[in-house]
Design an enzyme around this catalytic site. Structure first.
Site, PDB file in Angstrom:
ATOM      1  CG  HIS A  12      -2.013   1.073   1.080  1.00  0.00           C
ATOM      2  ND1 HIS A  12      -3.367   0.813   1.158  1.00  0.00           N
ATOM      3  CD2 HIS A  12      -1.925   2.399   0.862  1.00  0.00           C
ATOM      4  CE1 HIS A  12      -4.048   1.928   0.996  1.00  0.00           C
ATOM      5  NE2 HIS A  12      -3.190   2.916   0.821  1.00  0.00           N
ATOM      6  CG  HIS A  14      -1.249   6.346  -2.461  1.00  0.00           C
ATOM      7  ND1 HIS A  14      -2.397   6.227  -3.205  1.00  0.00           N
ATOM      8  CD2 HIS A  14      -1.567   5.890  -1.223  1.00  0.00           C
ATOM      9  CE1 HIS A  14      -3.378   5.742  -2.454  1.00  0.00           C
ATOM     10  NE2 HIS A  14      -2.897   5.532  -1.245  1.00  0.00           N
ATOM     11  NE  ARG A 102       0.532  13.107 -11.697  1.00  0.00           N
ATOM     12  CZ  ARG A 102       1.521  13.932 -12.041  1.00  0.00           C
ATOM     13  NH1 ARG A 102       1.284  15.007 -12.759  1.00  0.00           N
ATOM     14  NH2 ARG A 102       2.767  13.685 -11.672  1.00  0.00           N
ATOM     15  CG  ASP A 139      -9.058  10.985  -6.847  1.00  0.00           C
ATOM     16  OD1 ASP A 139     -10.128  11.296  -6.281  1.00  0.00           O
ATOM     17  OD2 ASP A 139      -7.960  11.467  -6.537  1.00  0.00           O
ATOM     18  N   GLY A 169      -8.411   8.426  -2.968  1.00  0.00           N
ATOM     19  CA  GLY A 169      -8.839   9.819  -3.036  1.00  0.00           C
ATOM     20  C   GLY A 169      -9.568  10.285  -1.791  1.00  0.00           C
ATOM     21  CG  HIS A 199      -7.843   4.038  -0.098  1.00  0.00           C
ATOM     22  ND1 HIS A 199      -7.288   3.607  -1.269  1.00  0.00           N
ATOM     23  CD2 HIS A 199      -6.839   4.633   0.605  1.00  0.00           C
ATOM     24  CE1 HIS A 199      -5.994   3.920  -1.275  1.00  0.00           C
ATOM     25  NE2 HIS A 199      -5.704   4.548  -0.155  1.00  0.00           N
ATOM     26  CD  GLU A 202      -8.525   7.038   3.381  1.00  0.00           C
ATOM     27  OE1 GLU A 202      -9.276   6.980   2.392  1.00  0.00           O
ATOM     28  OE2 GLU A 202      -7.394   7.508   3.343  1.00  0.00           O
ATOM     29  CG  ASP A 282      -1.603   5.630   2.767  1.00  0.00           C
ATOM     30  OD1 ASP A 282      -1.820   5.316   1.591  1.00  0.00           O
ATOM     31  OD2 ASP A 282      -2.477   6.108   3.511  1.00  0.00           O
ATOM     32  CG  ASP A 283       0.483   8.949   0.849  1.00  0.00           C
ATOM     33  OD1 ASP A 283       0.539   9.051  -0.383  1.00  0.00           O
ATOM     34  OD2 ASP A 283      -0.553   8.598   1.450  1.00  0.00           O
TER      35      ASP A 283
HETATM   36  P1  IMP Z   1      -0.587   9.253  -7.080  1.00  0.00           P
HETATM   37  O1  IMP Z   1      -1.846   8.477  -7.292  1.00  0.00           O
HETATM   38  O2  IMP Z   1       0.660   8.493  -7.374  1.00  0.00           O
HETATM   39  O3  IMP Z   1      -0.622  10.566  -7.813  1.00  0.00           O
HETATM   40  O4  IMP Z   1      -0.506   9.580  -5.518  1.00  0.00           O
HETATM   41  C1  IMP Z   1      -1.215  10.630  -4.889  1.00  0.00           C
HETATM   42  C2  IMP Z   1      -2.697  10.354  -4.796  1.00  0.00           C
HETATM   43  O5  IMP Z   1      -2.939   9.203  -4.006  1.00  0.00           O
HETATM   44  C3  IMP Z   1      -3.485  11.456  -4.074  1.00  0.00           C
HETATM   45  O6  IMP Z   1      -3.930  12.430  -4.956  1.00  0.00           O
HETATM   46  C4  IMP Z   1      -4.665  10.724  -3.460  1.00  0.00           C
HETATM   47  O7  IMP Z   1      -5.757  10.686  -4.346  1.00  0.00           O
HETATM   48  C5  IMP Z   1      -4.153   9.322  -3.290  1.00  0.00           C
HETATM   49  N1  IMP Z   1      -3.883   9.030  -1.871  1.00  0.00           N
HETATM   50  C6  IMP Z   1      -2.709   9.066  -1.244  1.00  0.00           C
HETATM   51  N2  IMP Z   1      -2.869   8.728   0.058  1.00  0.00           N
HETATM   52  C7  IMP Z   1      -4.170   8.469   0.223  1.00  0.00           C
HETATM   53  C8  IMP Z   1      -4.942   8.067   1.343  1.00  0.00           C
HETATM   54  O8  IMP Z   1      -4.480   7.870   2.475  1.00  0.00           O
HETATM   55  N3  IMP Z   1      -6.278   7.929   1.122  1.00  0.00           N
HETATM   56  C9  IMP Z   1      -6.843   8.110  -0.094  1.00  0.00           C
HETATM   57  N4  IMP Z   1      -6.142   8.481  -1.146  1.00  0.00           N
HETATM   58  C10 IMP Z   1      -4.818   8.662  -0.998  1.00  0.00           C
HETATM   59 ZN    ZN Z   2      -3.741   4.930   0.578  1.00  0.00          ZN
END
Ligand code: IMP
Ligand code: ZN
Length: 336
Positions: A12, A14, A102, A139, A169, A199, A202, A282-283
């Site tokens: 998990h 992103h 994107r 998203d 999202g 998700h 959440e 996550d991030d």
């Molecule tokens: P990307 O999809 O690689 O651009 O990563 C960023 C995107 O992941 C954000 O714009 C969110 O939509 C999504 N994202 C990141 N962390 C979370 C989370 O904890 N919950 C829901 N969406 C997340």
């Molecule tokens: Zn996530």
């Protein structure tokens, strides 16, 4: 225990949220020097050491800043490679990276995914210890048409390493079960053999009975977060033996759970028969806790010894979206 040396699987993460601030700063500096950006320095927008983003301040980081910085092939390729290096350095040997396709002023969503897959393949050729697969994210703010385009991209790139579809999202978008607009897309994904993770509950806004029913009807293979689900959903999760992607630092630092690490629902789920648990970051670029640290945190806060930690790390093997050969590779790594 050396948590970096422990072989780990990250399911998990992103992509854009996993980019370190140092790497964003490097991209910004290059663009600033060639007058390609008017954006502020990422180290001012997201100062080093600041990890207490909440749901209101978190999502705009992407839409109003990072997406505006990473618009061209060079920066997408550079940041992706940097994310892979960071996971490898942390002892991750299997990574499922998820990202929202994107378009940018110079790239189509299709080109964006192609660049990622090529960056991943190039990295793997030099670093065969880390295998990476891609999950494409829908998203919640997307339209059903965009979700259908994401599915088409996932299907078109299966042989190059796309293994699944995700729903992510801002959880306050499409509350009260309105995510049902995506049902045809996710059912089609399953029908075509893609794996699905969502998700799930959440936030309070995305924990309604209507939404939980909609998401469970998609027959997801894994669930992310699982914080606000009700008793009926808990029982169904246990009955299905689903894999739960739990992200402790993200949840605690973003104030999504109460009672700190000890109060995290990892403590509840770890003793439930049936479900498997996979720790995730996550991030990591935002919340600052690499996967090795997530294992250290659960060991410390839930009194897990070395054997329990190794057992936890192994739990995710059967839940990866990679194929049987990949599962076998991971079993060999974990049992030798
Ligand atoms: P990307 O999809 O690689 O651009 O990563 C960023 C995107 O992941 C954000 O714009 C969110 O939509 C999504 N994202 C990141 N962390 C979370 C989370 O904890 N919950 C829901 N969406 C997340
Ligand atoms: Zn996530």
């Amino acid at each position: 225990m050396d948590y970096i040396a422990l072989p780990k699987f990250e399911l998990h993460a992103h992509l854009t949220g996993s980019i370190s601030r140092k790497t964003l700063h490097e991209v910004w500096l290059r663009k600033k020097q060639s007058s390609e950006t008017d954006l502020e320095d990422p180290l001012l927008v997201m100062p080093e050491g600041k990890h207490d983003y909440n749901l209101e301040t978190f999502f705009p980081l992407f839409s109003t800043y990072i997406y505006g910085l990473l618009t061209d092939e060079e920066s997408v390729r550079y940041t992706t490679t940097s994310v892979l290096s960071d996971f490898l350095r942390d002892g991750v040997c299997y990574l499922e990276l998820r990202t929202t396709p994107r378009a940018t002023p110079t790239l189509t969503a299709d080109a964006y995914v192609t660049i990622l897959l090529s960056a991943i393949a190039a990295f793997e050729a030099d670093n065969p210890q880390l295998h990476t697969r891609l999950i494409l994210s829908v998203d919640r703010r997307h339209t059903p048409e965009t979700a259908a385009a994401t599915l088409a991209l996932a299907l078109a790139n299966r042989r190059r390493g796309v293994v699944g579809l995700d729903l992510c999202g801002d959880p306050t978008a499409k509350p009260r079960g309105e995510v049902a607009v995506f049902t045809p897309v996710f059912l089609e994904a399953k029908r075509k053999g893609l794996r699905v993770t969502v998700h799930f509950a959440e936030a309070e806004a995305s924990g309604s009975r209507e939404e939980l029913d909609v998401l469970l009807a998609w027959q997801p293979d894994r669930l992310g977060h699982v914080i606000w689900e009700d008793e009926a959903a808990k029982q169904e999760i246990a009955r299905r033996g689903l894999c739960l992607e739990l992200c402790l630092s993200c949840n605690v630092r973003a104030g999504m759970v109460h009672g700190g690490f000890e109060g995290h629902h990892f403590g509840e789920w770890k003793d439930v028969q049936g479900p498997k648990i996979s720790l995730g970051t996550d991030d990591v670029g935002v919340f600052g806790s690499p996967l090795s640290n997530e294992y250290r945190l659960v060991a410390e806060h839930f009194n897990l010894d070395r054997e329990a930690i190794c057992g936890l790390a192994r739990q995710a093997i059967d839940a990866i979206f990679g194929d049987e050969e990949e599962k076998q590779r991971l079993r060999c790594i974990m049992w030798t």
